[in-house]
Design an enzyme around this catalytic site. Structure first.
Site, short mmCIF file in Angstrom:
data_model
loop_
_atom_site.label_atom_id
_atom_site.label_comp_id
_atom_site.label_asym_id
_atom_site.label_seq_id
_atom_site.Cartn_x
_atom_site.Cartn_y
_atom_site.Cartn_z
N HIS A 93 -11.79 -0.21 6.44
CA HIS A 93 -10.47 -0.56 6.24
C HIS A 93 -9.38 -0.08 7.19
O HIS A 93 -9.02 -0.70 8.07
CB HIS A 93 -10.20 -0.21 4.65
CG HIS A 93 -8.47 -0.36 4.47
ND1 HIS A 93 -7.97 -0.05 3.16
CD2 HIS A 93 -7.55 -0.83 5.24
CE1 HIS A 93 -6.79 -0.30 3.33
NE2 HIS A 93 -6.32 -0.68 4.32
N HIS A 134 -4.95 0.49 10.89
CA HIS A 134 -6.18 -0.02 11.05
C HIS A 134 -6.88 0.20 12.69
O HIS A 134 -7.22 -0.83 13.13
CB HIS A 134 -6.34 -1.60 10.64
CG HIS A 134 -5.64 -1.77 9.24
ND1 HIS A 134 -5.31 -3.06 9.13
CD2 HIS A 134 -5.57 -0.95 8.35
CE1 HIS A 134 -4.92 -3.02 7.83
NE2 HIS A 134 -4.90 -1.60 7.34
N GLU A 137 0.77 -1.23 -0.07
CA GLU A 137 0.13 0.20 -0.05
C GLU A 137 0.88 1.34 0.08
O GLU A 137 0.44 2.43 0.35
CB GLU A 137 -0.94 -0.04 1.22
CG GLU A 137 -2.03 -1.05 1.18
CD GLU A 137 -3.28 -0.89 2.21
OE1 GLU A 137 -4.37 -0.68 1.79
OE2 GLU A 137 -2.61 -0.93 3.43
ZN LIG Z 1 -4.47 -1.02 5.19
#
Ligand SMILES: [Zn+2]
Length: 231
Positions: free
Chosen positions: A159, A96, A75
């Site tokens: 998410h 998160h 990411e």
């Molecule tokens: Zn993530």
């Protein structure tokens, strides 16, 4: 220079881990490379609390690992594309964090029911709903950056969260405060009655009084002192 920035990313990661924002090996924070080569970010495979300076790598906007060891987080475009879109941003956090994720998933706005949320409200925390899947491509990173716009945080609904700041210290403190704000809102709701909260004018005043740059720096130093093995 690279030692200092590795140390900064290590401290940020460990603070986020100590703040219970870790999700096993997921979540990462980054600092802008002062030479414009990309972002300094933890290597994949480690928990946030395990990030030592040697587990930090330099990743280019194209996703190449330019310095450092180990696999890279998929990411990375969250970091590189926000920094491309926001010249004022020197640090990005993506975690998160559980209460903030739950609040966004429940469809609730962040409300300044205590001091913490005034860090963000107004304008509030925008909600990115383009996907709840990973932000794997530069196009998705740009979409997150567009939803973030000029704000200091964005919910990746179902998410995680992203926080940003002029430095990684600011972005890290913002992530810690966002989670505290969400937790405070959750326990406030637990009393069952409709809560009260600050109006926008009071929120702006509280932000200036409580979360001015010197205070954010003090919070960072405090969070560093609280890390295991420091003080
Ligand atoms: Zn993530």
């Amino acid at each position: 220079m690279s030692e200092q920035i590795r140390e900064l990313v290590s401290l940020s990661s460990r603070i986020l881990g100590a703040g219970d924002q870790g999700d096993l090996v997921w979540g990462h924070s980054s600092a802008r490379d002062p030479e414009g080569r990309g972002v300094w970010i933890k290597a994949a495979g480690w928990g946030l609390e395990e990030v030592t300076p040697s587990r930090v790598q330099l990743v280019s906007p194209a996703g190449e690992v330019l310095e450092g060891e180990g696999p890279r987080h998929s990411e990375y475009p969250i970091h590189t594309e926000i920094m491309a879109a926001r010249a004022d941003v020197g640090g990005v956090v993506h975690t998160h964090s559980p209460y903030a994720v739950a609040l966004a998933a429940a469809g609730q706005e962040l409300l300044p029911v205590s001091h913490a949320a005034n860090f963000f409200v107004p304008p509030g925390v925008p909600r990115f709903t383009g996907t709840a899947d990973l932000i794997l491509t530069p196009a998705l990173g740009r979409a997150v950056a567009a939803t973030l716009a000029d704000a200091s945080a964005v919910f990746l609904v179902n998410h995680g969260i992203v926080t940003v700041g002029p430095t990684l210290r600011d972005a890290t403190v913002a992530a810690i405060i966002l989670e505290r704000a969400a937790y405070q809102q959750w326990i406030t709701r637990g009393f069952g009655t409709w809560p009260t909260w600050s109006d926008p004018g009071e929120s702006v005043a509280k932000r200036e009084h409580i979360f001015h740059p010197a205070a954010v720096e003090q919070v960072w130093e405090y969070l560093v002192r609280r890390l295991p093995g420091r003080a």
